[in-house]
Enzyme design. Structure first.
Site, PDB file in Angstrom:
ATOM      1  CD  GLN A  74      34.520  33.358  41.931  1.00 34.58           C
ATOM      2  OE1 GLN A  74      35.713  33.384  42.206  1.00 34.58           O
ATOM      3  NE2 GLN A  74      33.812  32.249  41.963  1.00 34.58           N
ATOM      4  CB  SER A  75      35.691  38.808  47.290  1.00 42.08           C
ATOM      5  OG  SER A  75      36.713  39.492  47.990  1.00 42.08           O
ATOM      6  CG  ASN A  76      40.514  38.096  43.353  1.00 42.02           C
ATOM      7  OD1 ASN A  76      40.511  36.920  43.011  1.00 42.02           O
ATOM      8  ND2 ASN A  76      40.134  39.077  42.550  1.00 42.02           N
ATOM      9  CB  CYS A  78      36.561  37.152  50.568  1.00 43.16           C
ATOM     10  SG  CYS A  78      35.468  38.539  50.987  1.00 43.16           S
TER      11      CYS A  78
END
Ligand SMILES: *Cc1c(COP(=O)(O)O)cnc(C)c1O
Length: 337
Positions: A74-76, A78
């Site tokens: 859930q990387s913002n 990325c």
């Protein structure tokens, strides 16, 4: 600012500042302003847009044909990197911790929509395999540009030096002053950049980083990492006699004990309170925890009326749609980190 560094325009700046008067009233505390970096405009926004303006410009200047970076499922960071790459026509490779879920949602769904190529790395959750995967791309004849975890190197942090100048200008226009800025602090580029900006601009405000990640086996203490990053940021900006020490940073470490991406009562009640008093959405991983920390600091009397505190909303709302980060389940956990 910093004409020697190439920079792209990837978002809408300055981001707005709003006053959370119903929230302050409900707390009987200080005035609370909010800087809306969740509204940077790059594929649902967030603080990484500011870093990517410098990082992706450098990728283009170095004539790379793809970018590669790393993060959690859930990387913002990325998601915004995938969007920035799409905007300028570069391929995007994402090195993600964990294993692919059966159904992609939240940021991950958007990574796919934005056309990124995903590389799942299981237990290596902090980009340990980034160099190896970049080397594979090179052996295929590509020219990858490596963006570190969270976009937090000196070039990325430069985005937050610029952000501090943007804020100073807004405060002058609004004829307001602020006593402290509170924000989520994770890979450090935000805090390091704000700190360099504060020094460069001679601002008096206190910076209060609220630590998101649990310290495990970090080779350097977080404050020492921040000091190194701030010093190298000052160097690339040619502020030559600017050196930073660990003691220059205030990092609140009382709120990260649950671990990265674990939603506890702290986040749940902060996200709910801000949603229901102000109609503003925080996220379950970063801004929910940081606001939970700020509310606790206010409740314990560390910040009080008539002070003014600015909460820097760094974005992250797509994670609200990941059931693993649900605010509803009392015991929800995030297996994918
Ligand atoms: C990455 C991120 C942060 C932390 O910023 P760092 O520069 O990594 O410390 C805070 N909030 C959100 C929503 C983020 O995505």
């Amino acid at each position: 600012m910093f004409p020697n560094l190439p920079r792209l325009s990837l978002g809408f700046f300055p981001t707005p500042i709003v006053e959370l008067s119903r929230l302050s009233e409900s707390l009987g505390g200080p005035r609370i302003l909010m800087k809306r970096d969740d509204q940077t405009g790059l594929a649902l926004g967030g603080n990484k847009t500011r870093k990517l303006e410098f990082l992706v410009a450098d990728a283009i200047q170095q004539q790379c044909d793809c970018v590669i970076t790393a993060g959690a499922a859930q990387s913002n960071h990325c998601r915004q990197t995938a969007a920035a790459a799409a905007m300028v026509g570069l391929e995007c490779h994402l090195v993600l911790g964990g294993t692919p879920p059966i159904q992609a949602n939240g940021n991950l769904l958007l990574d796919e929509l934005l056309g990124a190529t995903l590389h799942w790395t299981g237990a290596d959750r902090k980009g340990e395999q980034l160099s190896a995967i970049a080397a594979q791309l090179t052996s295929q004849g590509k020219h990858p540009y490596r963006i570190p975890y969270g976009g937090s190197n000196a070039l990325g942090a430069a985005g937050f030096v610029v952000a501090m100048a943007e804020l100073q200008q807004q405060m002058q226009t609004m004829e307001r002053s602020i006593d402290a800025i509170a924000f989520a602090s994770s890979s450090g580029g935000t805090q390091a950049g704000l700190t360099v900006g504060k020094a460069l601009l001679g601002m008096e405000v206190e910076l209060v980083g609220i630590r998101i990640d649990k310290a495990e086996d970090e080779p350097l203490s977080y404050k020492a990492q921040l000091a190194q990053l701030a010093t190298s940021t000052a160097q690339i900006l040619e502020l030559s006699d600017c050196q930073f020490q660990p003691a220059d940073f205030r990092v609140e470490t009382a709120y990260q004990e649950a671990g990265y991406g674990i939603v506890s009562d702290l986040e749940r009640s902060a996200v709910t309170l801000v949603a229901q008093t102000e109609g503003i959405l925080l996220d379950p991983v970063y801004t929910g925890r940081a606001m939970g920390g700020l509310l606790d600091l206010i409740q314990s009397g560390q910040f009080q009326s008539p002070q003014t505190i600015l909460f820097w909303h760094t974005g992250g709302q797509p994670a609200l749609f990941d059931p693993k980060l649900s605010l509803k389940e009392p015991e929800s956990t995030a297996g994918d980190g």
